[in-house]
Design a protein around this motif. Structure first.
Motif, PDB file in Angstrom:
ATOM      1  N   LEU A  17      -2.478  -7.581  -3.641  1.00 26.77           N
ATOM      2  CA  LEU A  17      -1.939  -8.833  -4.189  1.00 26.77           C
ATOM      3  C   LEU A  17      -2.126  -8.931  -5.702  1.00 26.77           C
ATOM      4  CD1 LEU A  17      -3.055 -11.442  -1.475  1.00 26.77           C
ATOM      5  CD2 LEU A  17      -1.129  -9.857  -1.448  1.00 26.77           C
ATOM      6  N   SER A  18      -2.276  -7.794  -6.361  1.00 29.79           N
ATOM      7  CA  SER A  18      -2.480  -7.824  -7.807  1.00 29.79           C
ATOM      8  C   SER A  18      -1.235  -8.263  -8.563  1.00 29.79           C
ATOM      9  CB  SER A  18      -2.945  -6.452  -8.313  1.00 29.79           C
ATOM     10  OG  SER A  18      -1.979  -5.446  -8.038  1.00 29.79           O
ATOM     11  N   SER A  19      -0.049  -7.998  -8.014  1.00 26.64           N
ATOM     12  CA  SER A  19       1.178  -8.400  -8.708  1.00 26.64           C
ATOM     13  C   SER A  19       1.365  -9.911  -8.692  1.00 26.64           C
ATOM     14  CB  SER A  19       2.399  -7.707  -8.090  1.00 26.64           C
ATOM     15  OG  SER A  19       2.368  -6.320  -8.337  1.00 26.64           O
ATOM     16  N   VAL A  20       1.046 -10.554  -7.572  1.00 20.42           N
ATOM     17  CA  VAL A  20       1.155 -12.009  -7.521  1.00 20.42           C
ATOM     18  C   VAL A  20       0.051 -12.638  -8.371  1.00 20.42           C
ATOM     19  CG1 VAL A  20      -0.242 -12.407  -5.450  1.00 20.42           C
ATOM     20  CG2 VAL A  20       1.619 -13.972  -5.990  1.00 20.42           C
ATOM     21  N   GLU A 125      -7.888  -2.453   5.621  1.00 20.63           N
ATOM     22  CA  GLU A 125      -6.922  -2.453   6.729  1.00 20.63           C
ATOM     23  C   GLU A 125      -5.597  -3.044   6.274  1.00 20.63           C
ATOM     24  OE1 GLU A 125      -8.037  -4.154  10.418  1.00 20.63           O
ATOM     25  OE2 GLU A 125      -9.729  -2.790  10.757  1.00 20.63           O
ATOM     26  N   ARG A 126      -5.662  -4.166   5.587  1.00 20.75           N
ATOM     27  CA  ARG A 126      -4.440  -4.844   5.165  1.00 20.75           C
ATOM     28  C   ARG A 126      -3.790  -4.141   3.979  1.00 20.75           C
ATOM     29  NH1 ARG A 126      -3.730  -8.953   8.223  1.00 20.75           N
ATOM     30  NH2 ARG A 126      -5.499  -9.907   9.293  1.00 20.75           N
ATOM     31  N   ALA A 127      -4.603  -3.684   3.043  1.00 20.09           N
ATOM     32  CA  ALA A 127      -4.058  -3.036   1.856  1.00 20.09           C
ATOM     33  C   ALA A 127      -3.396  -1.697   2.191  1.00 20.09           C
ATOM     34  CB  ALA A 127      -5.155  -2.840   0.819  1.00 20.09           C
ATOM     35  N   LEU A 128      -4.094  -0.847   2.937  1.00 19.34           N
ATOM     36  CA  LEU A 128      -3.561   0.481   3.228  1.00 19.34           C
ATOM     37  C   LEU A 128      -2.444   0.437   4.257  1.00 19.34           C
ATOM     38  CD1 LEU A 128      -6.207   1.107   1.697  1.00 19.34           C
ATOM     39  CD2 LEU A 128      -6.366   3.195   3.058  1.00 19.34           C
ATOM     40  N   LEU A 178      -8.113 -15.415  -2.112  1.00 24.73           N
ATOM     41  CA  LEU A 178      -6.951 -15.841  -2.897  1.00 24.73           C
ATOM     42  C   LEU A 178      -5.873 -16.438  -2.001  1.00 24.73           C
ATOM     43  CD1 LEU A 178      -6.235 -15.724  -5.912  1.00 24.73           C
ATOM     44  CD2 LEU A 178      -5.064 -13.571  -5.465  1.00 24.73           C
ATOM     45  N   GLN A 179      -5.705 -15.876  -0.805  1.00 19.32           N
ATOM     46  CA  GLN A 179      -4.710 -16.390   0.124  1.00 19.32           C
ATOM     47  C   GLN A 179      -5.166 -17.667   0.825  1.00 19.32           C
ATOM     48  OE1 GLN A 179      -4.031 -12.531   2.301  1.00 19.32           O
ATOM     49  NE2 GLN A 179      -1.903 -13.090   2.013  1.00 19.32           N
ATOM     50  N   THR A 180      -6.445 -17.751   1.118  1.00 21.88           N
ATOM     51  CA  THR A 180      -6.959 -18.901   1.851  1.00 21.88           C
ATOM     52  C   THR A 180      -7.241 -20.093   0.931  1.00 21.88           C
ATOM     53  OG1 THR A 180      -8.003 -17.366   3.400  1.00 21.88           O
ATOM     54  CG2 THR A 180      -8.697 -19.666   3.508  1.00 21.88           C
TER      55      THR A 180
END
Length: 273
Positions: A17-20, A125-128, A178-180
């Motif tokens: 999520l580095s782009s957002v 898990e989510r990133a890869l 960041l999402q939560t």
């Protein structure tokens, strides 16, 4: 180099999520912002270290008037340390695996001494999983992941280097937080690095972000350009990653990245919630 400009680097691994995060910072005024300068040197310039992408033409670059032959690591360092008028903040988001280990010392001394190096992590898990799906969709040389390690080992290595050389723990943000809790997370991050927080940093009008390497716009930044803010999720709301859909090699890389992630997670910013 103008020492009055606050110069901040966000280091991450792919699909964290580095782009957002970059898009959030780009909402601020009087800011000079870049996105993955060192990736340009890694993939396209005279110091090219990967053949993942095909060669590009000068017309496919939109970066300070540079041509392909200019996309060297030294040029990117000059962009980061240049003087910019009417600017309070110089911000760039970078992928740690695109920084050669031979440059670590340069990035924390001399003209980079006053830079604030910060880090963004995400559950491997989510990133890869996201990286594998994206690479499969765009059929980049049938690679499972780029880089082969998934990027967490390089991120952790540079984090440890910065921590040792600076004598303090760098600011680390977890993409899950960041999402939560987007507002709370950005507020704490901004306070930690001396950036004024603005509510517009977590909710904005969609627009096409200026991307230096045009071939990446459709491949990697289409969702970002359509976004209007962080996609907020409730704690525990995200669905489990379907690991059974992944090749064994990708699952192994997830497992091999977990220790790096967990060590950095221990030092994440504490949210005021």
């Amino acid at each position: 180099m103008d020492t009055d400009i606050n110069r901040v680097v966000l280091w991450s691994a792919p699909r964290c999520l580095s782009s957002v995060f970059y898009r959030s910072i780009a909402t601020l005024k009087k800011t000079k912002h870049f996105i993955e300068l060192f990736s340009g040197a890694q993939y396209f310039g005279p110091d090219r270290r990967s053949d993942l992408y095909p060669s590009i033409q000068d017309s496919e670059i939109d970066l300070e008037g540079l041509s392909v032959k200019d996309l060297s690591y030294e040029t990117m360092k000059k962009l980061l340390t240049a003087d910019y008028s009417n600017v309070d903040l110089m911000f760039t988001k970078e992928l740690a695996y695109c920084l050669p280990e031979s440059m670590y010392q340069d990035m924390v001394t001399g003209r980079f001494s006053n830079f604030r190096h910060t880090f963004l992590i995400r559950d491997p898990e989510r990133a890869l999983y996201s990286n594998y799906k994206a690479l499969s969709k765009h059929q980049f040389n049938d690679l499972y992941l780029d880089p082969p390690t998934g990027g967490f080992h390089e991120l952790y290595k540079f984090y440890k280097f910065v921590k040792e050389k600076k004598g303090t723990t760098p600011v680390i943000v977890d993409a899950g937080d960041l999402q939560t809790y987007p507002d709370e997370t950005m507020k704490v991050y901004c306070e930690a690095v001396g950036i004024p927080f603005d509510p517009k940093m977590t909710s904005w009008e969609p627009y096409s972000c200026p991307i230096a390497y045009k071939m990446w716009i459709d491949n990697w930044f289409d969702v970002l350009n359509q976004s209007s803010g962080f996609i907020k999720t409730k704690p525990g709301e995200q669905k489990p990653v379907p690991l059974h859909e992944l090749p064994n090699e990708v699952v192994k890389r997830i497992e091999n990245s977990r220790e790096c992630y967990m060590e950095m997670k221990k030092e994440c910013v504490k949210l005021l919630i």
